[in-house]
Motif scaffolding. Structure first.
Motif, PDB file in Angstrom:
ATOM      1  N   GLN A 181       3.938  61.196  21.007  1.00  0.00           N
ATOM      2  CA  GLN A 181       2.663  61.919  20.963  1.00  0.00           C
ATOM      3  C   GLN A 181       1.875  61.447  19.745  1.00  0.00           C
ATOM      4  O   GLN A 181       2.358  61.529  18.608  1.00  0.00           O
ATOM      5  CB  GLN A 181       2.888  63.425  20.872  1.00  0.00           C
ATOM      6  N   GLU A 182       0.672  60.957  19.992  1.00  0.00           N
ATOM      7  CA  GLU A 182      -0.189  60.577  18.876  1.00  0.00           C
ATOM      8  C   GLU A 182      -0.716  61.813  18.168  1.00  0.00           C
ATOM      9  O   GLU A 182      -0.810  62.897  18.757  1.00  0.00           O
ATOM     10  CB  GLU A 182      -1.369  59.739  19.373  1.00  0.00           C
ATOM     11  N   LYS A 185      -3.351  64.624  19.647  1.00  0.00           N
ATOM     12  CA  LYS A 185      -3.415  64.498  21.101  1.00  0.00           C
ATOM     13  C   LYS A 185      -2.630  65.649  21.732  1.00  0.00           C
ATOM     14  O   LYS A 185      -1.636  66.102  21.180  1.00  0.00           O
ATOM     15  CB  LYS A 185      -2.820  63.168  21.564  1.00  0.00           C
ATOM     16  N   ASN A 186      -3.095  66.118  22.896  1.00  0.00           N
ATOM     17  CA  ASN A 186      -2.381  67.202  23.581  1.00  0.00           C
ATOM     18  C   ASN A 186      -1.564  66.683  24.758  1.00  0.00           C
ATOM     19  O   ASN A 186      -1.191  67.441  25.652  1.00  0.00           O
ATOM     20  CB  ASN A 186      -3.346  68.283  24.056  1.00  0.00           C
ATOM     21  N   VAL A 187      -1.295  65.373  24.755  1.00  0.00           N
ATOM     22  CA  VAL A 187      -0.439  64.761  25.763  1.00  0.00           C
ATOM     23  C   VAL A 187       0.580  63.866  25.058  1.00  0.00           C
ATOM     24  O   VAL A 187       0.388  63.472  23.904  1.00  0.00           O
ATOM     25  CB  VAL A 187      -1.237  63.925  26.790  1.00  0.00           C
ATOM     26  N   PHE A 188       1.666  63.575  25.757  1.00  0.00           N
ATOM     27  CA  PHE A 188       2.632  62.606  25.251  1.00  0.00           C
ATOM     28  C   PHE A 188       2.855  61.545  26.318  1.00  0.00           C
ATOM     29  O   PHE A 188       2.609  61.763  27.509  1.00  0.00           O
ATOM     30  CB  PHE A 188       3.954  63.273  24.862  1.00  0.00           C
ATOM     31  N   ARG A 206       1.807  59.856  31.329  1.00  0.00           N
ATOM     32  CA  ARG A 206       1.419  60.862  30.342  1.00  0.00           C
ATOM     33  C   ARG A 206       1.602  62.270  30.899  1.00  0.00           C
ATOM     34  O   ARG A 206       1.388  62.507  32.082  1.00  0.00           O
ATOM     35  CB  ARG A 206      -0.042  60.652  29.924  1.00  0.00           C
ATOM     36  N   SER A 208       1.314  66.684  29.712  1.00  0.00           N
ATOM     37  CA  SER A 208       0.808  67.680  28.768  1.00  0.00           C
ATOM     38  C   SER A 208       1.931  68.184  27.872  1.00  0.00           C
ATOM     39  O   SER A 208       3.075  68.342  28.306  1.00  0.00           O
ATOM     40  CB  SER A 208       0.196  68.862  29.530  1.00  0.00           C
ATOM     41  N   VAL A 209       1.591  68.464  26.619  1.00  0.00           N
ATOM     42  CA  VAL A 209       2.580  69.014  25.693  1.00  0.00           C
ATOM     43  C   VAL A 209       2.960  70.438  26.054  1.00  0.00           C
ATOM     44  O   VAL A 209       3.862  71.023  25.437  1.00  0.00           O
ATOM     45  CB  VAL A 209       2.070  68.969  24.237  1.00  0.00           C
ATOM     46  N   GLY A 215       7.734  68.849  25.819  1.00  0.00           N
ATOM     47  CA  GLY A 215       6.594  69.547  25.234  1.00  0.00           C
ATOM     48  C   GLY A 215       7.017  70.618  24.256  1.00  0.00           C
ATOM     49  O   GLY A 215       6.375  70.809  23.217  1.00  0.00           O
ATOM     50  N   LEU A 218       7.895  69.088  20.950  1.00  0.00           N
ATOM     51  CA  LEU A 218       6.702  68.641  20.228  1.00  0.00           C
ATOM     52  C   LEU A 218       5.903  69.816  19.680  1.00  0.00           C
ATOM     53  O   LEU A 218       5.354  69.746  18.572  1.00  0.00           O
ATOM     54  CB  LEU A 218       5.825  67.797  21.156  1.00  0.00           C
ATOM     55  N   GLY A 262       2.305  59.950  14.605  1.00  0.00           N
ATOM     56  CA  GLY A 262       2.442  61.115  15.475  1.00  0.00           C
ATOM     57  C   GLY A 262       3.863  61.633  15.458  1.00  0.00           C
ATOM     58  O   GLY A 262       4.396  61.966  14.408  1.00  0.00           O
TER      59      GLY A 262
END
Length: 301
Positions: A181-182, A185-188, A206, A208-209, A215, A218, A262
């Motif tokens: 995950q950057e 960002k709200n995705v990984f 990709r 969602s967190v 998730g 994270l 990240g």
């Protein structure tokens, strides 16, 4: 399971002329319960590998209170002990705790209504010996793991997928993934997987967190170790989505690793013996991974 404990339990059974002699040890794996480690019995109705919750029944009481228990003229259904699948009609029951709440050593009898005081004290001494043998075995197993970790630590290199493979081998697990995950960002993104069917590829996808165990790791920035021996428990959680192709085993470990760009999550599952895993295993593994993965170039070559 150490042969020395099997020998001790057999010795206890012969010395006490018991119907059953059994050793339970505290699992410290997920559910904090007692696991039947070794037994010697004349009964065909022993439940191999049974687990007893701390405080449950007479055996659980001994573990919780750390006190010897002697039940004379035993007249209850012996299934309440948690070790028998049928009522076997014992007449006396005696149990002593291992040191530091590590377990319980028990004997019972079908030919006497009580155990003399001297034998009660001897069982307490046997429980102390069992504790020493159990700790010695655990320390030996842990030392073996540290030797494997040291070799793995100094040989760790290459791409993320290669490190995932080597981590799987070190832990004795079967399948898993690495996600990145950057910052902000709200995705990984899935960087590597292992143990999936050959036709399935998740690399580069990709998510969602807010989804799955990846998730969760994270969002909460924590490590995670789960032990689920029941099939229903294993499928209540998932890495990415319900019905995913990962073959969930009873053991799962998730590592959260912050990086300059990240965060990485390493998550692996399978069926393995955790008895040689040190208590700070997750921190130890991330320490090794940090040595190799310290910048965005390594994550995205």
């Amino acid at each position: 399971m150490p042969a020395s404990l099997e020998h001790l339990v057999r010795l206890v059974a012969n010395f006490f002329d018991s119907f059953t002699a059994a050793l339970f040890v505290r699992s410290h794996q997920g559910n904090d319960d007692l696991h039947l480690m070794a037994w010697e019995s004349l009964s065909p109705y022993i439940v191999p590998g049974c687990n007893i919750e701390i405080g449950q029944g007479l055996i659980g009481w001994v573990a919780r209170e750390g006190k010897r228990l002697h039940a004379t003229h035993f007249d209850r259904d012996t299934r309440t002990l948690g070790i028998y699948s049928r009522d076997v009609g014992i007449k006396a029951f005696l149990a002593a705790p291992l040191l530091d709440g590590e377990g319980v050593l028990m004997v019972d009898s079908k030919n006497r209504y009580s155990f003399p005081e001297k034998k009660q004290r001897i069982l307490e001494d046997c429980a102390i010996i069992a504790t020493d043998l159990w700790f010695s075995w655990k320390n030996h197993r842990e030392l073996q793991f540290f030797r494997r970790w040291n070799k793995w630590h100094h040989g760790l290199s290459g791409k993320i997928e290669h490190m995932l493979i080597s981590l799987k081998k070190l832990l004795g697990l079967k399948s898993g993934l690495v996600a990145f995950q950057e910052i902000d960002k709200n995705v990984f993104i899935i960087k590597a997987t292992i143990g999936l069917p050959q036709k399935i590829s998740l690399e580069g996808q990709r998510f969602s967190v807010e989804k799955g165990l990846v998730g969760w790791l994270l969002r909460y920035r924590k490590h995670l170790t789960l032990v689920s021996r029941h099939e229903a428990d294993k499928h209540r959680s998932y890495f990415l989505w319900p019905g995913e192709p990962f073959d969930r085993g009873p053991v799962l470990i998730g590592l959260f690793q912050p990086t300059e760009a990240g965060a990485l999550v390493w998550i692996l599952t399978g069926d393995t013996d955790l008895s040689d895993w040190p208590g700070d295993l997750a921190e130890l593994l991330v320490f090794s991974l940090d040595r190799v993965i310290n910048d965005y170039t390594v994550i995205n070559p």
